[in-house]
Design a protein around this motif. Structure first.
Motif, PDB file in Angstrom:
ATOM      1  N   ASP A 146      59.804 129.621  99.876  1.00  0.00           N
ATOM      2  CA  ASP A 146      59.506 130.965  99.383  1.00  0.00           C
ATOM      3  C   ASP A 146      58.722 131.815 100.383  1.00  0.00           C
ATOM      4  OD1 ASP A 146      57.049 129.733  99.265  1.00  0.00           O
ATOM      5  OD2 ASP A 146      56.796 129.943  97.098  1.00  0.00           O
ATOM      6  N   THR A 147      58.601 131.364 101.629  1.00  0.00           N
ATOM      7  CA  THR A 147      57.932 132.148 102.667  1.00  0.00           C
ATOM      8  C   THR A 147      58.798 133.343 103.054  1.00  0.00           C
ATOM      9  OG1 THR A 147      56.915 130.148 103.559  1.00  0.00           O
ATOM     10  CG2 THR A 147      56.936 132.090 104.984  1.00  0.00           C
ATOM     11  N   PRO A 148      58.250 134.562 103.094  1.00  0.00           N
ATOM     12  CA  PRO A 148      59.052 135.726 103.503  1.00  0.00           C
ATOM     13  C   PRO A 148      59.529 135.595 104.949  1.00  0.00           C
ATOM     14  CG  PRO A 148      57.043 136.428 102.398  1.00  0.00           C
ATOM     15  CD  PRO A 148      56.893 134.958 102.667  1.00  0.00           C
ATOM     16  N   SER A 207      57.019 140.062 108.049  1.00  0.00           N
ATOM     17  CA  SER A 207      55.873 140.729 107.440  1.00  0.00           C
ATOM     18  C   SER A 207      56.235 142.089 106.857  1.00  0.00           C
ATOM     19  CB  SER A 207      54.762 140.902 108.490  1.00  0.00           C
ATOM     20  OG  SER A 207      55.242 141.674 109.584  1.00  0.00           O
ATOM     21  N   GLU A 220      57.296 144.783 104.325  1.00  0.00           N
ATOM     22  CA  GLU A 220      57.097 144.834 102.884  1.00  0.00           C
ATOM     23  C   GLU A 220      58.424 144.605 102.148  1.00  0.00           C
ATOM     24  OE1 GLU A 220      55.322 147.838  99.417  1.00  0.00           O
ATOM     25  OE2 GLU A 220      55.333 148.441 101.528  1.00  0.00           O
ATOM     26  N   ALA A 248      60.132 141.808 102.146  1.00  0.00           N
ATOM     27  CA  ALA A 248      61.007 140.856 102.829  1.00  0.00           C
ATOM     28  C   ALA A 248      61.334 139.680 101.914  1.00  0.00           C
ATOM     29  CB  ALA A 248      60.347 140.353 104.109  1.00  0.00           C
ATOM     30  N   GLN A 249      62.578 139.245 101.977  1.00  0.00           N
ATOM     31  CA  GLN A 249      63.064 138.153 101.133  1.00  0.00           C
ATOM     32  C   GLN A 249      62.583 136.802 101.669  1.00  0.00           C
ATOM     33  OE1 GLN A 249      65.105 138.413  98.176  1.00  0.00           O
ATOM     34  NE2 GLN A 249      64.155 140.430  98.449  1.00  0.00           N
ATOM     35  N   PRO A 250      62.540 135.773 100.808  1.00  0.00           N
ATOM     36  CA  PRO A 250      62.132 134.446 101.260  1.00  0.00           C
ATOM     37  C   PRO A 250      63.251 133.742 102.031  1.00  0.00           C
ATOM     38  CG  PRO A 250      62.649 134.400  98.923  1.00  0.00           C
ATOM     39  CD  PRO A 250      62.697 135.836  99.338  1.00  0.00           C
ATOM     40  N   TYR A 251      62.846 132.851 102.930  1.00  0.00           N
ATOM     41  CA  TYR A 251      63.814 132.092 103.713  1.00  0.00           C
ATOM     42  C   TYR A 251      64.813 131.359 102.821  1.00  0.00           C
ATOM     43  CZ  TYR A 251      61.371 132.663 108.198  1.00  0.00           C
ATOM     44  OH  TYR A 251      60.832 133.177 109.345  1.00  0.00           O
ATOM     45  N   SER A 299      65.079 142.124 106.930  1.00  0.00           N
ATOM     46  CA  SER A 299      64.097 141.999 105.846  1.00  0.00           C
ATOM     47  C   SER A 299      64.718 141.550 104.525  1.00  0.00           C
ATOM     48  CB  SER A 299      63.358 143.329 105.653  1.00  0.00           C
ATOM     49  OG  SER A 299      64.273 144.399 105.442  1.00  0.00           O
ATOM     50  N   SER A 300      65.957 141.942 104.257  1.00  0.00           N
ATOM     51  CA  SER A 300      66.644 141.468 103.048  1.00  0.00           C
ATOM     52  C   SER A 300      67.621 140.351 103.358  1.00  0.00           C
ATOM     53  CB  SER A 300      67.380 142.634 102.377  1.00  0.00           C
ATOM     54  OG  SER A 300      66.470 143.614 101.931  1.00  0.00           O
TER      55      SER A 300
END
Length: 460
Positions: free
Chosen positions: A141-143, A146, A148, A150-153, A209-210
């Motif tokens: 669940d880490t974005p 950085s 704003e 941003a989806q998780p891996y 980011s997405s």
């Protein structure tokens, strides 16, 4: 089992239709299967089995330069000599054996995405990357950056259980009762640092980011085409007995699904494709992109069938164990290298002394039969007009034995499963033709001709 191209395309439409301004969607069949990974394990036997699509001479030492000498590609666009691969899926039976889950290839999407899509650049020669983490056994669940929102891996991987009714996509392999197949999907990084063509930790690239759209993070100024793979597994063809599906690196969760890309594009062709179709090809059909229309091979699966294996170990059908030194790890903790990396003392399977792109050497003699080369079928008659038969267990030796029993000094195999006998080639047929080299139906260690092409042997 090979999933027909039309079926693969139809099933691929669901995840991306309506989400992209422009793209092209390329179907690919399998060209190689084995523990081969020239990105992570160059020159070595890789830790786990991959199914590879694309350039025909892909091997453990492949580079951009070597891919350019491929005789063909198992993907639609003939000037794309890239290689694309993902892990093979097995089913672990209750008795401990493992069965390969049928898969005919993949659909590869090139999408014009990103906040900077007007300035998309082509992959440079030598560019390589991989997406996903083979060791993952739970959702990350880490974005991805950085930025704003941003989806998780964890969202780079998804699965879609295809049934008569639609099912929600999932980041794990938690639904496998799929009568129309289980589709594994992987999104790639689309932001490049503009300097490094590859770094072992993949820090030369980053996700938008997405993931499938959005902005590139600081330090990654170059926007690339967005790559997306869909791989369809025929899970319903497996006779379930209380076992479980598991990827080749020992992953029964699906969180460790991953994909690799080794660029082999003709630079000018890819640039023209970006210019013409990255923002103006809304349907994604390859031949509707003007630059691709004349090089779109609709017969890619027979024009460039699977090559001979390059590593001497069983990977197909039902086998006793997962190839390599694999420990199945159900999570939630990630696997560790010791779970799938062989110790130095473990025996290593040998590389086979074969050119997987051509097969037997002309003039070589085995068991009293000399390989003469590849011959064409002439118009109106058979190249070898004697006795013939077809078999789902065809090998060159079986054909030679059959022809010897018929008193014929020449034997030829064609289309992987057909055998023809004779004493001389008919008028209009000649040797030194180019064979597309289809694997024999009874052996994945040899070629048995191709479409309208005979692998010809003569009794010494």
């Amino acid at each position: 089992m090979f999933v027909k191209k039309s079926s693969l395309l139809l099933l691929s439409l669901g995840s991306l239709t309506g989400l992209s301004d422009a793209f092209w969607r390329m179907s690919c069949s399998i060209v190689q299967t084995g523990r081969i990974d020239p990105i992570v394990s160059p020159g070595e036997v890789a830790s786990h089995v991959h199914k590879i699509s694309g350039a025909s001479n892909i091997g453990p030492n492949s580079t951009y330069e070597s891919l350019q000498s491929s005789s063909c590609t198992s993907c639609e666009i003939k000037k794309d000599l890239s290689a694309y691969w993902t892990p093979l899926l097995y089913y672990e039976h209750a008795n401990g054996s493992f069965e390969e889950v049928p898969n005919g290839g993949m659909a590869v999407y090139y999408l014009g995405r990103g906040d900077n899509k007007a300035n998309i650049k082509p992959f440079p020669p030598g560019f390589r990357m991989l997406s996903g983490n083979a060791e993952a056994r739970s959702f990350n669940d880490t974005p991805v950056s950085s930025i704003e929102g941003a989806q998780p891996y964890g969202n780079r991987v998804s699965f879609n259980c295809l049934t008569d009714s639609p099912n929600p996509q999932s980041p794990q392999m938690n639904m496998t009762n799929c009568n129309n197949g289980l589709r594994a999907q992987i999104q790639f990084q689309s932001c490049w640092d503009g300097v490094n063509k590859y770094l072992p930790d993949n820090s030369h690239v980053a996700y938008m980011s997405s993931i499938d759209n959005g902005a590139c993070p600081p330090g990654y100024p170059v926007q690339l085409m967005h790559l997306f793979y869909e791989v369809l597994y025929s899970v319903s063809s497996i006779a379930l007995d209380g076992g479980k599906f598991v990827f080749a690196q020992g992953d029964p969760t699906g969180y460790g699904f991953h994909g690799d890309f080794l660029n082999g594009w003709d630079v000018d062709t890819l640039q023209a494709g970006i210019d013409q179709c990255a923002v103006a090809n809304a349907d994604g059909v390859v031949h509707e992109c003007p630059v691709f229309a004349p090089i779109d091979d609709q017969n890619f699966s027979t024009d460039c069938p699977a090559r001979l294996p390059e590593i001497d170990e069983p990977v197909h059908g039902i086998i006793d164990k997962l190839p390599g030194c694999i420990t199945i790890t159900p999570g939630p903790a990630d696997a560790i290298p010791a779970d799938f990396i062989c110790p130095a003392t473990a025996p290593t399977p040998a590389f086979l002394a074969v050119n997987s792109d051509s097969g037997a050497a002309v003039g070589s003699t085995v068991d009293g039969w000399t390989y003469m080369g590849c011959a064409n079928e002439p118009t109106g008659v058979r190249a070898l007009g004697g006795a013939t038969y077809s078999s789902s267990n065809m090998t060159n030796k079986a054909c030679q034995s059959f022809c010897a029993g018929k008193g014929s000094p020449m034997a030829g195999t064609e289309y992987g499963a057909q055998c023809y006998c004779g004493s001389a080639l008919a008028s209009g047929s000649s040797l030194n033709q180019t064979c597309s080299n289809m694997l024999c139906s009874g052996s994945d260690l040899e070629y048995c001709g191709g479409p309208d092409r005979l692998s010809v042997y003569q009794k010494a």
